[in-house]
Design a protein around this motif. Structure first.
Motif, PDB file in Angstrom:
ATOM      1  N   GLY A  36     -28.113 -50.101  15.008  1.00  0.00           N
ATOM      2  CA  GLY A  36     -29.482 -50.369  15.422  1.00  0.00           C
ATOM      3  C   GLY A  36     -30.501 -49.697  14.536  1.00  0.00           C
ATOM      4  N   PRO A  37     -31.783 -49.973  14.790  1.00  0.00           N
ATOM      5  CA  PRO A  37     -32.855 -49.468  13.940  1.00  0.00           C
ATOM      6  C   PRO A  37     -33.097 -47.969  14.067  1.00  0.00           C
ATOM      7  CG  PRO A  37     -33.747 -50.697  15.784  1.00  0.00           C
ATOM      8  CD  PRO A  37     -32.260 -50.847  15.841  1.00  0.00           C
ATOM      9  N   PHE A  45     -26.805 -54.711   2.258  1.00  0.00           N
ATOM     10  CA  PHE A  45     -25.734 -54.128   3.057  1.00  0.00           C
ATOM     11  C   PHE A  45     -26.096 -54.169   4.533  1.00  0.00           C
ATOM     12  CE2 PHE A  45     -25.303 -51.716  -0.965  1.00  0.00           C
ATOM     13  CZ  PHE A  45     -23.950 -51.887  -1.214  1.00  0.00           C
ATOM     14  N   THR A  46     -25.071 -54.212   5.375  1.00  0.00           N
ATOM     15  CA  THR A  46     -25.226 -53.947   6.799  1.00  0.00           C
ATOM     16  C   THR A  46     -24.861 -52.480   6.996  1.00  0.00           C
ATOM     17  OG1 THR A  46     -24.672 -56.197   7.405  1.00  0.00           O
ATOM     18  CG2 THR A  46     -24.442 -54.533   9.125  1.00  0.00           C
ATOM     19  N   ILE A  47     -25.698 -51.739   7.713  1.00  0.00           N
ATOM     20  CA  ILE A  47     -25.487 -50.307   7.933  1.00  0.00           C
ATOM     21  C   ILE A  47     -24.703 -50.105   9.221  1.00  0.00           C
ATOM     22  CG2 ILE A  47     -26.609 -48.083   8.307  1.00  0.00           C
ATOM     23  CD1 ILE A  47     -29.161 -49.436   7.034  1.00  0.00           C
ATOM     24  N   GLN A  48     -23.607 -49.340   9.125  1.00  0.00           N
ATOM     25  CA  GLN A  48     -22.858 -48.897  10.298  1.00  0.00           C
ATOM     26  C   GLN A  48     -22.862 -47.374  10.233  1.00  0.00           C
ATOM     27  OE1 GLN A  48     -19.029 -50.783   9.888  1.00  0.00           O
ATOM     28  NE2 GLN A  48     -19.804 -52.770  10.527  1.00  0.00           N
ATOM     29  N   LYS A  69     -34.445 -52.667   7.145  1.00  0.00           N
ATOM     30  CA  LYS A  69     -34.952 -53.396   8.303  1.00  0.00           C
ATOM     31  C   LYS A  69     -33.854 -53.400   9.344  1.00  0.00           C
ATOM     32  CE  LYS A  69     -37.728 -56.603   5.568  1.00  0.00           C
ATOM     33  NZ  LYS A  69     -37.812 -57.992   5.074  1.00  0.00           N
ATOM     34  N   GLY A  70     -34.034 -52.654  10.431  1.00  0.00           N
ATOM     35  CA  GLY A  70     -32.983 -52.572  11.449  1.00  0.00           C
ATOM     36  C   GLY A  70     -31.711 -52.020  10.841  1.00  0.00           C
ATOM     37  N   ASN A  71     -30.635 -52.797  10.901  1.00  0.00           N
ATOM     38  CA  ASN A  71     -29.362 -52.334  10.335  1.00  0.00           C
ATOM     39  C   ASN A  71     -29.076 -52.988   8.978  1.00  0.00           C
ATOM     40  OD1 ASN A  71     -28.785 -54.929  11.326  1.00  0.00           O
ATOM     41  ND2 ASN A  71     -26.662 -54.391  11.755  1.00  0.00           N
ATOM     42  N   THR A  72     -30.127 -53.484   8.308  1.00  0.00           N
ATOM     43  CA  THR A  72     -29.976 -54.104   6.995  1.00  0.00           C
ATOM     44  C   THR A  72     -30.625 -53.231   5.928  1.00  0.00           C
ATOM     45  OG1 THR A  72     -30.003 -56.304   7.982  1.00  0.00           O
ATOM     46  CG2 THR A  72     -30.471 -56.173   5.636  1.00  0.00           C
TER      47      THR A  72
END
Length: 133
Positions: A15-16, A110-113, A71-74
């Motif tokens: 999430g952000p 990327f997608t952030i985890q 932006k959020g999880n991006t």
């Protein structure tokens, strides 16, 4: 610090609320059959403001400076430069200097985890694993 999206302390959040600020040590690059263990290397990603510095603290590889947008999880990386404070940072026009850091393209998304002390950046080509430093 990343605030988990659930009450569980060690949960992963995409999430952000995740905060990238600071220094992250790259410990592992997953890239199909060419995965690389980096925990004994000195590879760091440092986020400050809208800039990201990719550093090989051994000095064997050029440092890279990126503009980033979250932006959020991006996470979007764009406009890479070869870091050179003495002579002026040099815009990159080809991606070979980025390969050491697990990046194949001049611009990448990327997608952030992220959990409190770890982070994975996931693209369609690679997953980069980090520990907060």
């Amino acid at each position: 610090k990343c605030a988990p999206s659930t009450p569980e302390r060690n949960s992963i959040s995409t999430g952000p609320k995740c905060d990238l600020a600071g220094m992250w040590k790259c410990v592992y690059i997953e890239k199909g059959a060419q995965s690389v263990e980096l925990k004994d290397k000195k590879v760091f990603w440092s986020f400050q403001g809208k800039l990201l510095l990719l550093e090989d603290k051994t000095g064997a590889h050029s440092w890279i400076l990126y503009h980033f947008n979250k932006k959020g999880n991006t996470l979007e990386l764009r406009e890479p430069y070869r870091y050179d404070r003495e002579n002026g940072d040099e815009p990159l026009t080809e991606p070979p200097l980025l390969a050491f850091y697990g990046i194949d393209d001049m611009a990448v998304t990327f997608t952030i985890q992220q959990s409190e002390n770890t982070m994975a950046l996931v693209s369609n080509k690679v997953t980069l694993h980090f520990k907060k430093f």
